[in-house]
Design an enzyme around this catalytic site. Structure first.
Site, short mmCIF file in Angstrom:
data_model
loop_
_atom_site.label_atom_id
_atom_site.label_comp_id
_atom_site.label_asym_id
_atom_site.label_seq_id
_atom_site.Cartn_x
_atom_site.Cartn_y
_atom_site.Cartn_z
N THR A 159 0.90 -1.16 0.00
CA THR A 159 0.00 0.00 0.00
C THR A 159 0.94 1.20 0.00
OG1 THR A 159 -0.10 0.20 2.41
CG2 THR A 159 -1.79 -1.19 1.38
N HIS A 160 0.54 2.27 -0.65
CA HIS A 160 1.42 3.45 -0.82
C HIS A 160 2.74 3.05 -1.48
CE1 HIS A 160 -1.21 5.51 2.17
NE2 HIS A 160 -1.25 4.30 2.70
N SER A 281 17.60 -0.83 -26.89
CA SER A 281 17.96 0.59 -27.02
C SER A 281 18.92 0.74 -28.18
CB SER A 281 18.60 1.06 -25.71
OG SER A 281 19.43 2.17 -25.96
N LYS A 287 20.25 -2.84 -22.70
CA LYS A 287 18.87 -2.55 -22.30
C LYS A 287 17.84 -3.51 -22.87
CE LYS A 287 17.09 0.58 -20.71
NZ LYS A 287 16.65 1.83 -20.27
N GLU A 294 4.42 -0.14 -21.59
CA GLU A 294 4.41 1.32 -21.59
C GLU A 294 3.40 1.85 -22.61
OE1 GLU A 294 8.64 2.94 -21.26
OE2 GLU A 294 8.91 0.79 -21.55
N LYS A 329 -17.28 9.18 -35.23
CA LYS A 329 -16.74 7.91 -35.71
C LYS A 329 -15.27 7.68 -35.43
CE LYS A 329 -20.24 7.95 -39.09
NZ LYS A 329 -20.62 9.26 -38.47
#
Ligand code: ARG
Length: 458
Positions: A159-160, A281, A287, A294, A329
């Protein structure tokens, strides 16, 4: 320029305005439903004596030919773009007339593009809605399947975004199953209000040919007919309802995407994304980025934006049809395409990700996530919860300073705080014991999760 009107004009339409006004470039995807609606309307006209039996047969044959063409050669519609149709309705009538001659010119008797486009949109959205519901159900199945492959995997619950209490990974996945279940339900609910036929409302005031609207409804699979022609030609509530349900559905996908993006980061290491749905990347050779997730998160903004756009188009409209409605549309289609694509991609992500069970379980042991259970232990020994809460707070502080877990505190350590603690405390603090106690319906105890899984997979 191929339009369905022109007699009262003496000047040719401005070329740039033609492009501005046309909708064929995006409403061509209504071609199939426009033809299907036209077939029903032609039958309705024949029942009123506008077409003879033989004429109807030839109109239906022409429409069927055209239907076959647009289904089997979709490129035909793209080619037709160059021929300059104002909209899909002009395209269908013009093509029909090419095939069956002047008979085609009778098809629009008593009909307006206003009731026609409202009908087309409902027909189209009805089919798409069903596809979307089954994509949602597919994703629910995938969530439940992945959950069932890891029935005992423990993870930290947050939580948080702070470690809070341990939970089962399956329980976590099933929380999204529930969200998706509501998303599907909302679409099914919207479908009931959508499945009402506006055809036969004319331009605004009704159909003067006396077509049997109930007949049209049953031909086209509608559950009923609209009750007021003025409302029927400009009602786009069904589009708003879909776009609203899609927005909420996308918000759920976006939250799942956000979780998984965090969970596959080096900081969490809970999951590994499949190569199939990751990208690299151009600069940093090491990477591997979760672009699929995303994009889902990003596209949710688009779908919410479409809903806002649509509501804004509608809000100031005077009664009945206004050309502003042509703006319904692109936003609707975009929300549909985007939502469906995101449902598919999310499924791929889940099917190809790898779960790091050890890492999740190790992290679930940290951060004093069994502190509430220690407080419950004191409650079991007769202490009031609020007092127990305070006492455990002090014990946790001590453990933080001693850099150890609650498990690692000795009995003597505990006795400095309370004599109520006995050796049974260590059992009570074990992660499985902690989980088992969350046995309320809908809780994360293994039994409850198994029951939820069984019902999800049944
Ligand atoms: N392309 C138009 C639309 O999408 C069709 C209806 C046109 N109606 C009219 N009265 N001009 O709204």
């Amino acid at each position: 320029m191929k339009s369905l009107w022109g007699g009262r004009f003496s000047e040719k339409q401005n070329d740039f305005f033609f492009q501005f006004n046309e909708s064929f470039s995006f409403d061509m995807r209504l071609a199939e439903v426009d033809i299907i609606g036209s077939k029903a309307y032609a039958k309705g006209l024949q029942r009123r004596g506008i077409f003879t039996e033989a004429e109807l047969a030839s109109v239906l044959q022409g429409l069927d030919e055209l239907l076959h063409e647009v289904q089997s050669q979709p490129e035909r519609l793209i080619q037709a773009l160059r021929e300059g149709y104002e909209d899909v309705h002009s395209f269908v009538e013009y093509q029909l007339t090419q095939k069956v001659g002047d008979l085609g010119k009778k098809l629009h008797t008593g009909r307006s593009r206003n009731d026609q486009v409202a009908t087309d949109l409902r027909l189209y959205l009805r089919g798409e809605l069903d596809t979307t519901v089954s994509l949602i159900q597919d994703l629910q199945k995938t969530l439940a399947t992945v959950a069932s492959q890891h029935p005992n995997t423990v993870m930290p619950g947050y939580t948080h975004l702070q470690k809070a209490q341990p939970i089962l990974f399956a329980h976590y996945l099933l929380s999204y199953y529930e969200m998706l279940k509501r998303d599907g339900g909302r679409l099914e609910d919207a479908r009931r209000r959508l499945n009402v036929l506006p055809l036969g409302s004319g331009a605004l005031s009704g159909n003067s040919m006396g077509v049997d609207r109930q007949f049209l409804a049953s031909e086209l699979g509608f559950d009923g007919i609209t009750a007021n022609s003025l409302d029927a030609v400009s009602d786009r509530d069904f589009a708003v309802e879909f776009m609203s349900a899609a927005s909420l559905g996308m918000v759920h996908l976006s939250r799942l995407a956000e979780d998984l993006i965090l969970y596959c980061s080096d900081e969490f290491k809970f999951i590994r994304m499949g190569d199939q749905v990751s990208t690299g990347s151009s600069l940093m050779p090491q990477k591997k980025n979760p672009d699929a997730l995303e994009l889902i998160r990003g596209k949710s903004g688009r779908v919410v934006g479409n809903l806002m756009g649509m509501l804004t188009v509608l809000k100031g409209l005077p009664s009945c049809y206004n050309k502003d409605l042509q703006e319904d549309k692109e936003a609707l289609f975009d929300s549909l395409d985007t939502y469906k694509a995101c449902l598919r991609v999310m499924r791929l992500v889940l099917e190809t990700m790898t779960i790091n069970e050890e890492r999740m379980a190790a992290e679930a042991e940290k951060a004093y996530m069994n502190a509430t259970d220690l407080a419950d232990y004191f409650v079991g020994k007769g202490m009031a919860f609020r007092e127990a809460h305070h006492l455990v707070g002090e014990i946790v502080l001590h453990a933080i300073q001693a850099d150890c877990s609650l498990h690692e505190l000795s009995l003597e350590d505990y006795h400095r705080f309370s004599n109520l603690v006995d050796t049974d405390v260590y059992k009570a603090l074990e992660i499985m014991a902690v989980l088992r106690k969350k046995s309320s319906i809908g809780g994360t105890s293994p039994d409850q999760v198994q029951a939820a899984l069984n019902s999800a997979l049944s």
